[in-house]
Write a protein that holds these residues in place. Structure first.
Motif, short mmCIF file in Angstrom:
data_model
loop_
_atom_site.label_atom_id
_atom_site.label_comp_id
_atom_site.label_asym_id
_atom_site.label_seq_id
_atom_site.Cartn_x
_atom_site.Cartn_y
_atom_site.Cartn_z
N UNK A 1 -12.96 106.49 -75.06
CA UNK A 1 -12.06 105.31 -75.17
C UNK A 1 -13.34 104.89 -76.31
N UNK A 2 -13.04 104.50 -77.59
CA UNK A 2 -13.80 103.68 -78.63
C UNK A 2 -13.97 102.22 -78.33
N UNK A 3 -15.02 101.77 -78.67
CA UNK A 3 -15.48 100.19 -79.14
C UNK A 3 -14.26 99.36 -78.68
N UNK A 4 -13.25 99.03 -79.45
CA UNK A 4 -12.56 98.39 -79.53
C UNK A 4 -11.57 98.60 -78.25
N UNK A 5 -11.40 100.10 -77.75
CA UNK A 5 -10.26 100.03 -76.32
C UNK A 5 -11.90 99.19 -75.29
N UNK A 6 -12.78 99.95 -75.15
CA UNK A 6 -14.48 99.13 -75.07
C UNK A 6 -14.19 97.97 -74.69
N UNK A 7 -14.53 96.96 -75.31
CA UNK A 7 -14.49 95.67 -75.79
C UNK A 7 -13.22 94.15 -74.62
N UNK A 8 -12.06 95.60 -75.17
CA UNK A 8 -10.87 95.18 -74.46
C UNK A 8 -10.67 94.76 -73.32
N UNK A 9 -11.48 95.98 -72.55
CA UNK A 9 -11.56 96.10 -71.40
C UNK A 9 -12.68 94.96 -70.41
N UNK A 10 -13.77 94.84 -71.25
CA UNK A 10 -14.29 94.12 -70.55
C UNK A 10 -14.08 92.61 -71.44
N UNK A 11 -12.73 92.48 -71.78
CA UNK A 11 -12.43 91.27 -72.51
C UNK A 11 -11.40 90.21 -70.97
N UNK A 12 -10.14 91.17 -70.62
CA UNK A 12 -8.96 91.28 -69.51
C UNK A 12 -9.86 91.17 -68.58
N UNK A 13 -11.04 92.64 -68.01
CA UNK A 13 -11.72 92.87 -66.25
C UNK A 13 -12.04 91.08 -66.77
N UNK A 14 -13.13 90.44 -67.28
CA UNK A 14 -14.37 89.36 -67.19
C UNK A 14 -13.90 88.21 -67.47
N UNK A 15 -13.04 87.73 -68.98
CA UNK A 15 -12.73 86.53 -69.89
C UNK A 15 -11.64 85.82 -69.74
N UNK A 16 -11.08 86.50 -68.73
CA UNK A 16 -9.75 85.60 -68.94
C UNK A 16 -9.49 85.49 -67.34
N UNK A 17 -9.16 83.95 -66.85
CA UNK A 17 -9.60 83.30 -66.07
C UNK A 17 -7.82 82.37 -65.85
N UNK A 18 -7.23 82.97 -64.99
CA UNK A 18 -5.90 82.17 -64.30
C UNK A 18 -6.35 80.81 -63.86
N UNK A 19 -5.14 79.56 -63.88
CA UNK A 19 -5.22 78.40 -63.35
C UNK A 19 -5.78 77.54 -64.82
N UNK A 20 -4.94 76.16 -64.23
CA UNK A 20 -5.08 75.12 -65.83
C UNK A 20 -5.93 74.61 -66.61
N UNK A 21 -5.91 74.96 -66.97
CA UNK A 21 -7.46 74.34 -68.18
C UNK A 21 -7.22 73.43 -68.96
N UNK A 22 -8.09 72.49 -69.39
CA UNK A 22 -7.99 72.03 -70.74
C UNK A 22 -8.82 72.66 -72.15
N UNK A 23 -7.79 72.83 -72.88
CA UNK A 23 -8.87 73.27 -73.87
C UNK A 23 -9.97 72.07 -75.09
N UNK A 24 -10.53 73.08 -75.45
CA UNK A 24 -11.49 72.26 -76.76
C UNK A 24 -10.23 71.48 -77.29
N UNK A 25 -9.27 71.78 -77.76
CA UNK A 25 -8.34 70.91 -78.54
C UNK A 25 -7.49 70.38 -78.31
N UNK A 26 -8.05 70.54 -76.94
CA UNK A 26 -6.98 69.12 -75.91
C UNK A 26 -5.60 69.51 -75.63
N UNK A 27 -5.07 71.21 -76.34
CA UNK A 27 -4.26 71.33 -75.01
C UNK A 27 -4.82 71.98 -73.28
N UNK A 28 -3.07 71.97 -73.11
CA UNK A 28 -3.43 72.95 -72.11
C UNK A 28 -3.30 73.61 -71.58
#
Length: 179
Positions: free
Chosen positions: A1-28
């Motif tokens: 895997x290359x850098x792009x694929x490796x980073x995508x894996x980190x994002x999906x495994x570490x950064x994506x959090x499920x649950x109701x949140x309010x974004x800085x834009x004010x959107x939910x």
């Protein structure tokens, strides 16, 4: 895997959090992409720098940064990635407001006046944060060559409407997320 694929894996495994949140834009939203879990991670941060440098390799700029806090680790990762190349890169931080003491600077780091700069953000929904940074950079005399984000949550149209080229390393579809 290359850098792009490796980073995508980190994002999906570490950064994506499920649950109701309010974004800085004010959107939910029913999920949140907390990219600081990736941009400040010992193994993922170097990938951020390389992926973002690759994404913008055909743009001419010699400094990178954006509105604190989301842009700070992205710019630092790019600065470090550039140090390994023959194309050095400075980084800067745009404050949300000017300081009332010290040098009273709104943009910290090397002077951006007269320089070609890239505005970055970790993720953007409305473009508000990065466009605030662009305004401050232009007021400081910088030439903003474009905007680049790690994950686009929908800001592309607003940034392009402001007359700036826009790129994202990943879309929500790339991460298996629905807007």
């Amino acid at each position: 895997m290359g850098d792009h694929d490796d980073l995508r894996k980190f994002i999906t495994e570490l950064a994506v959090v499920h649950g109701r949140v309010v974004l800085s834009s004010g959107r939910e939203a029913d999920w949140y992409v907390d990219l600081r879990r990736v941009t400040l991670h010992h193994r993922a941060a170097p990938l951020v720098g390389r992926v973002m440098r690759d994404l913008t390799a055909d743009w001419e700029y010699d400094a990178v940064g954006g509105l604190t806090l989301g842009a700070d680790p992205v710019a630092a990762a790019m600065l470090h990635a550039a140090a390994e190349t023959d194309r050095p890169l400075d980084a800067f931080v745009v404050r949300k407001a000017g300081k009332a003491h010290g040098l009273q600077r709104r943009i910290e780091g090397p002077n951006v006046a007269g320089r070609r700069v890239l505005a970055v953000e970790d993720t953007s929904t409305t473009g508000g944060s990065v466009l605030t940074a662009v305004e401050a950079l232009r007021e400081a005399g910088a030439e903003v060559v474009g905007v680049a984000v790690i994950v686009d949550r929908g800001a592309g149209d607003a940034v392009r409407a402001a007359g700036l080229p826009y790129r994202a390393a990943y879309t929500l579809a790339d991460l298996g997320l629905v807007a």
